[in-house]
Design a protein around this motif. Structure first.
Motif, PDB file in Angstrom:
ATOM      1  N   GLN A  80      43.481  30.303 -21.899  1.00  0.00           N
ATOM      2  CA  GLN A  80      43.520  31.076 -20.976  1.00  0.00           C
ATOM      3  C   GLN A  80      42.673  32.308 -20.170  1.00  0.00           C
ATOM      4  N   TYR A  81      41.624  33.189 -21.909  1.00  0.00           N
ATOM      5  CA  TYR A  81      41.032  34.056 -21.213  1.00  0.00           C
ATOM      6  C   TYR A  81      39.550  33.502 -20.924  1.00  0.00           C
ATOM      7  N   GLU A 343      38.749  39.156  -3.816  1.00  0.00           N
ATOM      8  CA  GLU A 343      39.758  39.962  -3.200  1.00  0.00           C
ATOM      9  C   GLU A 343      41.095  40.689  -3.649  1.00  0.00           C
ATOM     10  N   ASN A 344      41.063  40.382  -5.305  1.00  0.00           N
ATOM     11  CA  ASN A 344      41.790  40.705  -5.920  1.00  0.00           C
ATOM     12  C   ASN A 344      41.403  41.042  -7.346  1.00  0.00           C
ATOM     13  N   PRO A 345      41.225  41.857  -7.755  1.00  0.00           N
ATOM     14  CA  PRO A 345      40.520  42.258  -9.287  1.00  0.00           C
ATOM     15  C   PRO A 345      41.298  41.172  -9.521  1.00  0.00           C
ATOM     16  N   HIS A 346      40.542  40.239 -11.245  1.00  0.00           N
ATOM     17  CA  HIS A 346      40.901  39.704 -11.935  1.00  0.00           C
ATOM     18  C   HIS A 346      41.856  40.317 -13.419  1.00  0.00           C
ATOM     19  N   LYS A 347      42.908  39.240 -13.543  1.00  0.00           N
ATOM     20  CA  LYS A 347      44.616  40.333 -14.038  1.00  0.00           C
ATOM     21  C   LYS A 347      44.601  38.474 -14.995  1.00  0.00           C
ATOM     22  N   TYR A 348      45.373  39.433 -16.233  1.00  0.00           N
ATOM     23  CA  TYR A 348      46.240  38.602 -17.114  1.00  0.00           C
ATOM     24  C   TYR A 348      47.558  39.387 -17.222  1.00  0.00           C
ATOM     25  N   LEU A 349      48.482  37.955 -17.144  1.00  0.00           N
ATOM     26  CA  LEU A 349      50.015  38.554 -17.165  1.00  0.00           C
ATOM     27  C   LEU A 349      50.287  37.966 -19.020  1.00  0.00           C
ATOM     28  N   LEU A 350      50.841  38.300 -19.437  1.00  0.00           N
ATOM     29  CA  LEU A 350      50.888  38.572 -20.914  1.00  0.00           C
ATOM     30  C   LEU A 350      52.530  39.036 -21.218  1.00  0.00           C
ATOM     31  N   TYR A 351      53.386  38.089 -21.706  1.00  0.00           N
ATOM     32  CA  TYR A 351      54.966  38.483 -22.250  1.00  0.00           C
ATOM     33  C   TYR A 351      55.066  38.274 -23.891  1.00  0.00           C
ATOM     34  N   LYS A 352      55.422  40.174 -24.220  1.00  0.00           N
ATOM     35  CA  LYS A 352      55.365  40.109 -25.755  1.00  0.00           C
ATOM     36  C   LYS A 352      54.589  39.656 -26.578  1.00  0.00           C
ATOM     37  N   PRO A 353      52.608  39.334 -25.599  1.00  0.00           N
ATOM     38  CA  PRO A 353      52.232  39.194 -27.021  1.00  0.00           C
ATOM     39  C   PRO A 353      51.978  39.970 -28.547  1.00  0.00           C
ATOM     40  N   THR A 354      52.126  39.238 -29.183  1.00  0.00           N
ATOM     41  CA  THR A 354      51.568  39.809 -30.382  1.00  0.00           C
ATOM     42  C   THR A 354      50.301  40.363 -30.514  1.00  0.00           C
ATOM     43  N   PHE A 355      49.881  40.798 -31.723  1.00  0.00           N
ATOM     44  CA  PHE A 355      48.788  42.294 -31.586  1.00  0.00           C
ATOM     45  C   PHE A 355      47.162  40.793 -31.113  1.00  0.00           C
ATOM     46  N   SER A 356      47.184  39.668 -32.444  1.00  0.00           N
ATOM     47  CA  SER A 356      45.732  39.478 -31.972  1.00  0.00           C
ATOM     48  C   SER A 356      46.196  38.688 -30.727  1.00  0.00           C
ATOM     49  N   GLN A 357      46.893  37.943 -29.694  1.00  0.00           N
ATOM     50  CA  GLN A 357      46.898  37.851 -28.497  1.00  0.00           C
ATOM     51  C   GLN A 357      46.191  39.087 -28.086  1.00  0.00           C
ATOM     52  N   LEU A 358      46.804  40.257 -27.681  1.00  0.00           N
ATOM     53  CA  LEU A 358      46.726  41.175 -27.454  1.00  0.00           C
ATOM     54  C   LEU A 358      45.112  41.918 -27.162  1.00  0.00           C
ATOM     55  N   PHE A 359      45.145  42.069 -28.357  1.00  0.00           N
ATOM     56  CA  PHE A 359      43.465  41.831 -29.118  1.00  0.00           C
ATOM     57  C   PHE A 359      42.191  41.182 -28.261  1.00  0.00           C
ATOM     58  N   VAL A 360      42.746  39.712 -28.385  1.00  0.00           N
ATOM     59  CA  VAL A 360      41.895  39.052 -27.685  1.00  0.00           C
ATOM     60  C   VAL A 360      41.851  38.645 -26.215  1.00  0.00           C
ATOM     61  N   PHE A 361      42.865  38.789 -25.464  1.00  0.00           N
ATOM     62  CA  PHE A 361      43.062  39.223 -24.425  1.00  0.00           C
ATOM     63  C   PHE A 361      41.673  40.597 -23.710  1.00  0.00           C
ATOM     64  N   LEU A 362      42.449  41.202 -24.117  1.00  0.00           N
ATOM     65  CA  LEU A 362      41.740  43.098 -24.252  1.00  0.00           C
ATOM     66  C   LEU A 362      39.470  42.576 -24.497  1.00  0.00           C
ATOM     67  N   ALA A 363      39.296  41.517 -24.917  1.00  0.00           N
ATOM     68  CA  ALA A 363      38.327  41.633 -25.889  1.00  0.00           C
ATOM     69  C   ALA A 363      37.596  40.967 -24.924  1.00  0.00           C
ATOM     70  N   GLY A 365      38.583  40.567 -21.426  1.00  0.00           N
ATOM     71  CA  GLY A 365      38.823  41.499 -20.554  1.00  0.00           C
ATOM     72  C   GLY A 365      37.392  42.550 -20.510  1.00  0.00           C
ATOM     73  N   PHE A 366      36.830  42.558 -21.786  1.00  0.00           N
ATOM     74  CA  PHE A 366      36.348  44.006 -21.759  1.00  0.00           C
ATOM     75  C   PHE A 366      34.575  42.884 -21.670  1.00  0.00           C
ATOM     76  N   ARG A 367      34.919  42.164 -22.158  1.00  0.00           N
ATOM     77  CA  ARG A 367      33.815  41.187 -22.093  1.00  0.00           C
ATOM     78  C   ARG A 367      33.231  40.928 -20.587  1.00  0.00           C
ATOM     79  N   GLU A 368      33.519  40.222 -20.202  1.00  0.00           N
ATOM     80  CA  GLU A 368      33.156  40.224 -18.893  1.00  0.00           C
ATOM     81  C   GLU A 368      33.401  41.062 -17.465  1.00  0.00           C
ATOM     82  N   LEU A 369      33.603  42.325 -17.836  1.00  0.00           N
ATOM     83  CA  LEU A 369      33.033  43.207 -17.103  1.00  0.00           C
ATOM     84  C   LEU A 369      31.451  43.569 -16.554  1.00  0.00           C
ATOM     85  N   PRO A 370      31.530  43.332 -15.221  1.00  0.00           N
ATOM     86  CA  PRO A 370      30.490  43.621 -15.062  1.00  0.00           C
ATOM     87  C   PRO A 370      29.843  45.176 -15.169  1.00  0.00           C
ATOM     88  N   ALA A 371      28.425  45.508 -14.629  1.00  0.00           N
ATOM     89  CA  ALA A 371      28.025  47.135 -14.887  1.00  0.00           C
ATOM     90  C   ALA A 371      29.132  47.827 -14.681  1.00  0.00           C
TER      91      ALA A 371
END
Length: 614
Positions: A80-81, A343-363, A365-371
């Motif tokens: 999903q990420y 047109e829009n920033p890319h986004k993830y929608l997370l409903y009640k994620p566990t810590f591991s899920q949230l951390f993976v999606f954060l990582a 999004g962090f990796r996909e950031l351009p300069a």
């Protein structure tokens, strides 16, 4: 190439099958006895060729149908990420569904007569195409794909593809499965209509779904009837909770207003030496236990995702490519390609994620950031509080936000150890992500635990925190969403809500909206001219979405500071780094703008005088 089987009016291309009950009845000359054998042979040869062609057509249809199902089912296994991992697979899936849809259009009569193709089967194909477009919207955040999903779902309903599903298969034991397909279609269609704010149609669909559920339970007495009743209850509660303010026209008819970003509500850009940072990746997390939700989408998530999207294009002359596969871009009728622009920033929608899920999606999004990219994390969740008497670790000792209510097993050998909540998201969990520009929005009763976020890497960082307390008058309104998020979503609606304005004429709404925009313009000038403003605000200022959020935060702070109900401890929002109070938050021009708005709405008595507020 055109988009999958939809013309410019959003309808399906297809010719209703005409099943002839008899062949050509015109009399034909009787062949002579000598030529009878030769004539019969030729006739049998022609029939064999026709039958062989029909067989090939049916085999090709079955092949495309099976291939499409395999690819569609394979979508569940995709991560999903990330971006690159799934785009090629989506492209192949769209290609096959394009071929399948066109093939059944071109060969409908043969498939009707020889294969026994039912209308509900056509509806199922169309429903899967609608799902593809919806999931492509979720993965890309491009709202135009929501319109594509809507076109297919609306055509299914308009053509009545599912209307005779049970009658068509009256002799089969799996009729209840067809009813479930129909119910799921309704639920998905409602979600798409909610996101597009087509509320009249939503209410029609809810009534139809309720009737379908009644028929389903009365006919089959299924084991999942309670689940479907809960789904229906969730939808109704969600719609009712979201209906905070009723804007009416001269005929007292309700008007649905979109809150997505548009040229009308985009705040003016002051001429400042801001950087070129742009919002690129967003995580929207919802985990409030008492808040209305539907389909893993809480009200706060629903409002924030609209706030962070631009208004969908409504260009009836635009023709889309057959699929949104990689390398293909929308192009106009004359074939001249438009420039590629997200047109829009890319986004993830997370409903009640566990810590591991949230951390993976954060990582991810962090990796996909351009300069020059910015990562935004929005958390709407209940607080997780610390019981440490003498906290000294700003990263973990002040508690955080509970993203999931799961409880880990309490092992015997750990019972005497001071354990922290595994699924609490602590400020310290974000320290690694401050290596790149980070924008945080925290709507929680423990939001202030993030007030001392350090900038170890010198990158821009802003934290917008909700009030930790709300006035007693709003304690029984928590299921309708958090006030802070409402201010970020629709400032005028939030003012109406805290002032108990439930119905408002469109003319008065538009006057109020004009005054809100004036406030935003003045707040923009005051903010950018502040001498003590942290540079991070100006570094984020150049992005339309981030500028909008910062200015609406200021509006929220000024309104709550002046409103008579918001007296007490921690009932106004905070920011880190702090926005200068004297130069910005307490600026007389901003207070005066709020007073003017209150006077226009005839609720001036609910606000303090400027002298009282000083």
């Amino acid at each position: 190439m055109q988009k999958i089987g939809i013309d410019q009016t959003g309808q399906f291309h297809y010719t209703d099958s005409v099943i002839a009950k008899s062949r050509d009845l015109r009399p034909t000359p009787t062949p002579s006895l000598d030529g009878l054998s030769q004539h019969a042979s030729r006739r049998m040869g022609v029939m064999s060729e026709a039958e062989e062609q029909d067989r090939k057509t049916i085999n090709e249809f079955c092949h495309l149908l099976e291939k499409s199902k395999q690819l569609f089912n394979g979508l569940r296994d995709l991560p999903q990420y990330g971006h690159k991992q799934w785009q090629a697979y989506f492209g192949r899936t769209f290609d096959v569904y394009t071929k399948l849809w066109k093939f059944q259009q071109q060969h409908r009569q043969i498939l009707d007569v020889k294969y026994g193709l039912k209308r509900w089967q056509i509806g199922e194909i169309a429903s899967k195409i609608g799902q593809l477009y919806y999931h492509y919207y979720l993965r890309t955040s491009e709202t135009n794909y929501l319109n594509e999903a809507f076109s297919f779902y609306a055509a299914i309903r308009g053509r009545g593809y599912y209307s005779k599903a049970v009658k068509e298969e009256s002799s089969l034991p799996h009729r209840s499965d067809l009813m479930v397909k129909k119910l799921r279609y309704y639920a998905r269609f409602i979600v798409v209509c909610l996101l597009l704010k087509k509320m009249k149609l939503v209410r029609d669909l809810v009534r139809e779904l309720a009737k379908q559920i009644d028929d389903y339970t009365a006919t089959y007495e299924p084991e999942d009837q309670l689940e479907w009743s809960l789904v229906l209850g969730e939808i109704k509660s969600f719609i009712e909770a979201d209906n905070l303010v009723n804007v009416v026209d001269v005929d007292s008819s309700s008007i649905v207003l979109s809150q997505r970003l548009s040229p009308i509500n985009t705040p003016h850009m002051e001429k400042v030496s801001s950087s070129h940072l742009t919002l690129q990746e967003i995580l929207i997390v919802g985990s409030c236990c008492d808040q209305a939700k539907f389909s893993e989408l809480t009200l706060d998530m629903f409002r924030m995702l609209q706030t962070l999207e631009r208004e969908p294009q409504d260009d009836s002359t635009q023709i889309y490519d057959a699929s949104p596969a990689p390398g293909r871009v929308p192009f106009p009728e004359n074939g001249e390609q438009r420039p590629i622009k997200r047109e829009n920033p890319h986004k993830y929608l997370l409903y009640k994620p566990t810590f591991s899920q949230l951390f993976v999606f954060l990582a991810s999004g962090f990796r996909e950031l351009p300069a020059n990219g910015v990562l935004l994390l929005y958390l709407s969740a209940d607080g997780s509080f610390s019981n440490i008497k003498h906290p000294d670790d700003i990263g973990y000792d002040y508690g955080g936000i509970a993203t999931n209510s799961k409880k880990e097993p309490d092992h015997a050998n750990k019972r005497n150890v001071q354990l922290k909540d595994m699924h609490c998201f602590y400020p310290g969990d974000l320290f690694p992500f401050t290596r790149k520009p980070l924008f945080l929005i925290l709507d929680s009763d423990n939001s202030h635990s993030y007030e001392h976020m350090p900038r170890y890497f010198g990158q821009p960082l802003i934290v917008l925190m909700s009030p930790e307390n709300v006035p007693p008058n709003f304690h029984d309104q928590l299921h309708k969403g958090n006030l802070f998020t409402l201010f970020l979503h629709s400032p005028l609606m939030a003012v109406c809500f805290i002032c108990n304005i439930t119905d408002i004429p469109i003319a008065l709404w538009e006057k109020g909206q004009t005054q809100v925009e004036r406030f935003m313009g003045e707040a923009s000038r005051v903010l950018t001219r502040s001498r003590n403003l942290d540079p991070a605000y100006l570094q984020f200022y150049g992005d339309d979405f981030l500028r909008l959020l910062m200015l609406r935060f200021i509006f929220c702070h000024v309104v709550m500071k002046l409103h008579r109900l918001f007296r007490g401890h921690n009932v106004t929002p905070r920011s880190h780094p702090p926005i200068p109070e004297t130069e910005v938050l307490e600026h007389p021009n901003l207070k005066r703008a709020v007073m003017d708005l209150a006077a226009t709405l005839d609720v001036r008595s609910l606000f303090l005088d400027i002298e009282e507020a000083d």
